[in-house]
Write a protein that holds these residues in place. Sequence first.
Motif, PDB file in Angstrom:
ATOM      1  N   VAL A  29       0.839  -1.200   0.000  1.00  0.00           N
ATOM      2  CA  VAL A  29       0.000   0.000   0.000  1.00  0.00           C
ATOM      3  C   VAL A  29       0.871   1.246   0.000  1.00  0.00           C
ATOM      4  O   VAL A  29       0.629   2.204  -0.732  1.00  0.00           O
ATOM      5  N   LYS A  30       1.943   1.187   0.813  1.00  0.00           N
ATOM      6  CA  LYS A  30       2.775   2.381   0.973  1.00  0.00           C
ATOM      7  C   LYS A  30       3.393   2.812  -0.349  1.00  0.00           C
ATOM      8  O   LYS A  30       3.582   4.007  -0.592  1.00  0.00           O
ATOM      9  N   LYS A  31       3.699   1.836  -1.193  1.00  0.00           N
ATOM     10  CA  LYS A  31       4.383   2.217  -2.430  1.00  0.00           C
ATOM     11  C   LYS A  31       3.418   2.657  -3.530  1.00  0.00           C
ATOM     12  O   LYS A  31       3.827   3.000  -4.639  1.00  0.00           O
ATOM     13  N   GLN A  32       2.120   2.688  -3.202  1.00  0.00           N
ATOM     14  CA  GLN A  32       1.150   3.230  -4.162  1.00  0.00           C
ATOM     15  C   GLN A  32       1.376   4.731  -4.330  1.00  0.00           C
ATOM     16  O   GLN A  32       1.966   5.391  -3.469  1.00  0.00           O
ATOM     17  N   ASP A  33       0.826   5.256  -5.408  1.00  0.00           N
ATOM     18  CA  ASP A  33       0.943   6.688  -5.700  1.00  0.00           C
ATOM     19  C   ASP A  33       0.232   7.510  -4.617  1.00  0.00           C
ATOM     20  O   ASP A  33      -0.973   7.367  -4.413  1.00  0.00           O
TER      21      ASP A  33
END
Lengths: 792, 792
Positions: A29-33
């Motif tokens: 999730v954290k690496k989502q935009d």
Amino acid sequence: MIEVPILWYLAPIGSISALLFAAIFFYQVKKQDPGNERMQEIALHVREGAFAYLKQQYKGVGIFFLLAFVVFQIMAWGLKVLHPLIPFAFLTGGIFSGLAGYIGMNMATLASNRTAQACTQSLNKGLKVAFRAGSVMGLTVVGLALIDISIWFYVLNILKFPLEKITVIMLSFGMGASTQALFARLGGGIFTKAADVGADLVGKVEADIPEDDARNPATIADNVGDNVGDVAGMGADLYESYAGSILATAALGMGAVTQIWGNDTSMLLRFITAPMVLAGIGALLSILGVFIVSTKEHAGTHELMFALNKSVYTSSILIAIAAFFITKWMLPADYYFGVFISAIIGLVAGILIGWFTELDTSHSFRTTRSISKQGEYGPATVILEGIAVGMRSTAAPVITIVVGILLAFISSHGFESIEMGLYGIGFGAVGMLATLGVTLAMDAFGPIADNAGGNAQMSHLPEDVREMTDNLDSVGNTTAATGKGFAIGSAALTAMALLAAYLEEVRNGFHLLELKLGKIPYLNINYSASISDRIPVSEATVKDFITFYQINVLNPKFLLGIFIGAMVAFVFSSLTIKAVGRAAGKMVKEVRRQFKEIPGIMEGKGTPDYARCVTISTKGAQQEMVLPALVGILTPIIIGLLFGVAGVLGVLVGALTSGFVLAVMMNNAGGAWDNAKKFVESGKFGGKGSSSHKATIVGDTVGDPFKDTAGPCINILVKLMSMVSIVFAGLIVGYSLHLETIKPPLSSTGLKKDMHNWVEWVSESEQQLIEASQVQEPVNTHKSDSTKAIKP
Amino acid sequence: MIEVPILWYLAPIGSISALLFAAIFFYQVKKQDPGNERMQEIALHVREGAFAYLKQQYKGVGIFFLLAFVVFQIMAWGLKVLHPLIPFAFLTGGIFSGLAGYIGMNMATLASNRTAQACTQSLNKGLKVAFRAGSVMGLTVVGLALIDISIWFYVLNILKFPLEKITVIMLSFGMGASTQALFARLGGGIFTKAADVGADLVGKVEADIPEDDARNPATIADNVGDNVGDVAGMGADLYESYAGSILATAALGMGAVTQIWGNDTSMLLRFITAPMVLAGIGALLSILGVFIVSTKEHAGTHELMFALNKSVYTSSILIAIAAFFITKWMLPADYYFGVFISAIIGLVAGILIGWFTELDTSHSFRTTRSISKQGEYGPATVILEGIAVGMRSTAAPVITIVVGILLAFISSHGFESIEMGLYGIGFGAVGMLATLGVTLAMDAFGPIADNAGGNAQMSHLPEDVREMTDNLDSVGNTTAATGKGFAIGSAALTAMALLAAYLEEVRNGFHLLELKLGKIPYLNINYSASISDRIPVSEATVKDFITFYQINVLNPKFLLGIFIGAMVAFVFSSLTIKAVGRAAGKMVKEVRRQFKEIPGIMEGKGTPDYARCVTISTKGAQQEMVLPALVGILTPIIIGLLFGVAGVLGVLVGALTSGFVLAVMMNNAGGAWDNAKKFVESGKFGGKGSSSHKATIVGDTVGDPFKDTAGPCINILVKLMSMVSIVFAGLIVGYSLHLETIKPPLSSTGLKKDMHNWVEWVSESEQQLIEASQVQEPVNTHKSDSTKAIKP
């Protein structure tokens, strides 16, 4: 150290896997935009507010835990009415629960802008981010609870603690978890409703600006509230239910085995570990459940809802199958099937309650629409209809729980052995909560979507993004009903199991006194002068304790305890509702002040002081949560000291029954009011801005503290009261004023002293005498039968 | 026939005196100046409406009584589970209660215009007429209840019925009284609120005409409602409490004497008649109390209030003194003082509860003013504050009742003999209600003053007359708090006593089966194979029944009964609130129609169709009262058939505890909302017409069904459920599915069958065998001790 069954390792494996996948999902999730700068800024505001709140909250709770720790140390070393390890178990329960809330909120505050950003692409993308974030919460709660249980069990076992001690010590970390949960729910509930009401009352009503408008100083606090109340609060709540059900069932296994198989350690080990194993498998199935949801890539709203529900139903079916094999492999042949059926009953009851909740609170159905309709006559009839709906809606869940508990009890051979029946009831709760990882994920993604909507609004994203987040929110609301059903149902089952666990702790309380006094306690039942009529506490069954303490309908101490318990549920609700009112009042004043004093605020030029509103909600929540929590914690102790064990059990029964009904009423009335308003907003009965709409807004405002503060807190209250009773059992046994501690003069008039039982403390030499006298008698086969029947 | 103690004749003397003075006061009031023609006409409208309603009500209730009578006949002659005289006792209970309501309302409707006319002379004159009319109600209720009891007792005694049969038969006319009371309160409550809401919503809010305006078609119905709800309804309610407390105490005397003195008829007679004697003296003291009030001739408002209160306090002190001598003369030396103290505790508890009610609902105090203040924020906060106040206000009455019951139990030697302790609790209720004649007069004059106000308004009497009737009304409201305290407190005490009386009836149920089967029932406790371990039902104590049916905290049938009982209180409230809503909706439509269709109605030229509104309220009340009443009546029967005696007791305990708390909450919230509105109307927080006023009107409207329909009905519901259980005890014993009726196979595994007790029906020859076996044993001195302790 006793060799644990190989299957037990499924518990640590399940918990570690859950934590592992939680970590993986977290980074996914954290690496989502994270969206544009404005979105990130807004999210940061919320995140900072949430962490500021959590810091404050944990500081306050930390002080409480410290004080409790000191009190427990005094009880352990000074009064010697507590096992010295219990204070530590209490601490870990609290800390792990807090940690779960922290991680869940960390994720949720990262996910809001990412979900909003994903919604700019597709509804499905948004759902995926929000649901993954929710599952981080679900898996963390399950993983941390189960790892805490596994570690304690493993270590105490290695340290060669006897099994009965292990269950006793572990049960007490339930109290840590309950305390944390009550504070989290109370603080979060007060925070979020104060901000919500403050933002709405001044922003929407007085200043006429839309919801989640960046010009409103309370809007960030409102979004923070969703996180601290609905995410962190709910996480701590279910952490407690989950851990509580496993620990209570293990403790009940103790009683069941002792009664039927006597001192059979291997059997005992199987009964104690079986719920842990089921939970471990449930954790693994939850991970699977999360993946089932994620497979659907390009679906519409209804398909998504179906996919979500499918994941819950699939894990439920799989856990049912798993329960069959676990009970078959772990429990004796005569009993496994009954216990398995109990687990199934628990699952079905949970699903049914969720279903009924949906029927009574969703505006797809007649009940809620009837409230919308009353809007035509004004706010008074909306309130009356809502209260009537809430009260009537208690019938189905109560009947479900009643039938469920009874069937679970019967199928687990409860009429032959009360202890086995209670073990079955506990197992039902474990079955219901075993797949909590995925049901909690369902629950948690709702507030995340809600926050994403707030972010979209404040960042001025296009209207259709807001629409998508609203859609997500409503999908979440629908699926959350199942989660709620599980939470409510398991709370009732666990609380019922804790009643019995309490009596086990009473025995332990005697044992601690035995160590202190160097004498052995015998229960002298029914004012008997006969030396042979005494039952050694260590051999007394749950039923003997009931006879000894006269925990029956005509003992005024028990009956009056029920009165007090029922009253406490109402008074507690009153305190929480008033707390919300007071905190909201402060918020209203602050928002009004800022609108007046900050130049250009209405034109969007002046920046509102968001942080100050967060601080006000934080402070309000911190101050206001103390009194209701104290009522819950102190009542069983005070009543215990005054009325003894019978009084305590009365309080627990009264709080459980009245509290359950009251909580369902408040939750459902609140939910129905909320949706009745939404139904009007969807264009029915005049639509937005009509007088019906205004009337239903009044209903919604009344319902807010019902469904988000008082209602959910009562469930925790009931269990916290049980946990407090359990931890303080030793104190009550040793120090209460109840008559059982006084040896009355033997009556010479022939009048039976109906309620004068007492404890006889005998030295070892006296004990030999008693045992000798008892051997002479032709006692019947049941060693611990309080009614000693003699054949002529 | 057994010679009754000479003191017993105080009961018929007291009752006849009460009826005599009621008749005198009736004619005194009747010969007062009825006012001008217009006043008489208005009064006649109300009177006709009230009688039309009562006729309809009694027709409906008559049908119900007839059906019940037939069912009881089937139970008596077909199933043989009911004593054949019980249907008749049931009928007289209902008829006398209805008669009391009829006479009270007859007086009240004659008094309204006479009071208004008297107010044109002086406030004091008005008070005198209203209070005298109220005392007709009070004395009639007391007189009729006591004469009914006296006649049955005397006749059955002459017919040489054994005393235990007499108490059993008489207790069952409590069910007749409760049924009548529930219908009266329900029907009256629905009628009055439907008319009230209808009149206010269309008249005051939509058409903007003042309250009690003759142009409003619902205004007569509104005034009729005050009579049928507050006068007839309350009369039936307290008739039931009064008779119930005396009868339950007599029944408990039976158990106490049997346990302590065995088969001592003279002692039994004293225990049974003592509560009747106390009630008889109370009736005489009530007459005195009425005269004390009337001595003050030329006083101001505050002095009048003092005079009224003085009369209650004087009779309370005198009844306390009387209780001392009655118990001293009638009860044995070791016990009389404890029972006397119980009566004092009852009195004090009643006064305290009244006091707390006053504190939480009068706008002279902070609590209610806090609700008025919330009006500034709108209706939602008014509702929340009112609910919070109502919930919080349950604490003081519950604690008072808990402490009172416990002290009464202890002082009456309850820890030595449960039965004596319960007798003491019952005696406390009798003490509290003994002076009902005067406390009910206090209660009843309020609605009479209210109606006088309506009459003055509609007859266009000068404004200052309306002011005086309003003053009278407010004096009535203040003194009524004490009456309410007595009603609530005695309901809790009586219901508690009825729990025990129920177990006595279970014994009687066995006795009826014994006659039917020609075999003798023995309780086989704890799955014992031993022939000597059986207890003949005729010798079983209350405690033995508790052991046999396992009416304890861990019996799921009992515990789940508590859940059901708690739920029933909520569902019943929901049904009554919705009933008011539906009936009010119909009234709103009718009033709107008349305003539109009758020409010249708003100018005072066209005559509104008052009768039609009365008919609508009447029909609404008749239709809507059926479902809630059925829920109350059927629940204990259904649960009894499914879960047996333990389930029934669970339901009663759950309904008693939750119901009590819920009723206090609804009564106090409703009262506080009402007075919060009045406080604003007195010019505070913006006064009449302000937005605060509008917000508090919403509160008042929500509170109306709370305090006048649902709240008061719950108290009756709880007692009706107990009474139904008592009458159906024989059916439940003989026909329930509960496991006690099934003899399980003896276990060979050594596993004790924890919950398999059963009844053994033995023939007379077998009985001799058992008795022989039991004589061989060195049983300890306590003949009915279930735990037979054997000396080695």
